[in-house]
Write an enzyme that holds these catalytic residues in place. Sequence first.
Site, mmCIF file in Angstrom:
data_model
loop_
_atom_site.group_PDB
_atom_site.id
_atom_site.type_symbol
_atom_site.label_atom_id
_atom_site.label_comp_id
_atom_site.label_asym_id
_atom_site.label_seq_id
_atom_site.Cartn_x
_atom_site.Cartn_y
_atom_site.Cartn_z
ATOM 1 C CG LEU A 123 -18.627 22.019 19.862
ATOM 2 C CD1 LEU A 123 -20.083 22.181 20.469
ATOM 3 C CD2 LEU A 123 -19.193 20.179 19.874
ATOM 4 C CG ASP A 124 -20.866 20.256 13.446
ATOM 5 O OD1 ASP A 124 -21.859 20.391 13.870
ATOM 6 O OD2 ASP A 124 -19.781 19.207 13.644
ATOM 7 N NE ARG A 125 -24.674 28.597 10.643
ATOM 8 C CZ ARG A 125 -25.169 28.553 9.219
ATOM 9 N NH1 ARG A 125 -24.889 28.307 8.433
ATOM 10 N NH2 ARG A 125 -26.131 29.507 9.499
ATOM 11 C CB SER A 127 -22.701 20.068 17.022
ATOM 12 O OG SER A 127 -21.963 19.092 16.433
#
Length: 389
Positions: A123-125, A127
């Site tokens: 999960l990107d930062r 999210s």
Amino acid sequence: MPNPPRKKKSPQTKVASESETSMVRLQRVLASAGFGSRRKCEELITEGRVDIDGQPVIELGTRVDPRASKIRVDGVSIRPAKLVYFALNKPVGIVTTNRDPQGRPRVIDLINEHQRVFPVGRLDRNSEGLILMTNDGDLSEMLAHPRHGVRKTYQVTVAGLVQAETLKQMREGVHFHEGRFQVEGVSIKRTRGKATELEIVLREGKNREIRRILARLGHKVVQLKRTAIGTLKLGDLPTGAYRPLNSREVKKLRDEVVASQAAAEADQPPRPRKGGARKGVARKTGPATGRPTAGRPAAGKPSAGGKMGAGRGKGVGRSAQAKPAGRRPGSSDIIISSESTGGSAGTVIGAPELAAPPAKPKRPAAGRRGTKKGATRGGAAARGKRKRR
């Protein structure tokens, strides 16, 4: 005749067979010890950071007996660990990587356990939401790899009011330079002022896929939260907290992988069989066995023996023989193949309208009897000679 007595395996043979079964791939041993997925462990091997009994190993596919060999990563010996599984509610601002050169907080820092674990997928930062933490490399590979197609569900809030045409474009796919980005499913949950809350389901988690699709369609993502991975739900787990999974939840995840892989294979079109019947080649049944015989060559082409088929004139084309006019042969019709009659085309008994049309009579060559007006070179010369006399 009595069966000969079976030979008993010698102790050496038994020991050798047990040794072969205990040999496993090195990357699998590393993944089971909590060093990441198999792909990540392959990188550790190719970088020369792994050694077996003091000897560096850089070749993939190396097999090892973890009970008899001493395996080290970066000089530290590894021991097979007990498999553990944790569901974590990742907060915004945390990176999902085990190593971060910038020193930012990581998801593994939130797990206060003595076992070494790693995140499944990313999960990107910016999210938040559900992350599975485990040291099971096999399950991690099955859940994260796109070919297995495990569904991930997201709750996404975007700026603006989303129209039905936008949802249609998301399902059909949006093209980027990496390829087409497409969601498995999308629906509108509610609208709040000038914002819309969506529920999006993905099978393949490409890099920032949801954000890029919505940005292309004119909607900025305000909040993105993962709520489910297959059958595993986030539930009411507080942000930044984690909980262990029970055996039933782990079994459901494995079953989900099998079911998703079967569904993905069913969606793919079947591959054509090798050596199948070619287009335009008729299949006939033999005279006695009823089995299909070899298809005859196309019109105007010689057969395997180098001879043209008898009875096939210029007026009889492929469409006239492969697709005859009238009804199709019924179960009561009898088809006699060319092998039994000596011809090149099969004969249908019981259905006269299906029989191949007769070949047109050949035009007689010049100089033979029956020529038009009876004019030949020899005849004209003879008449001229008589006139001169």
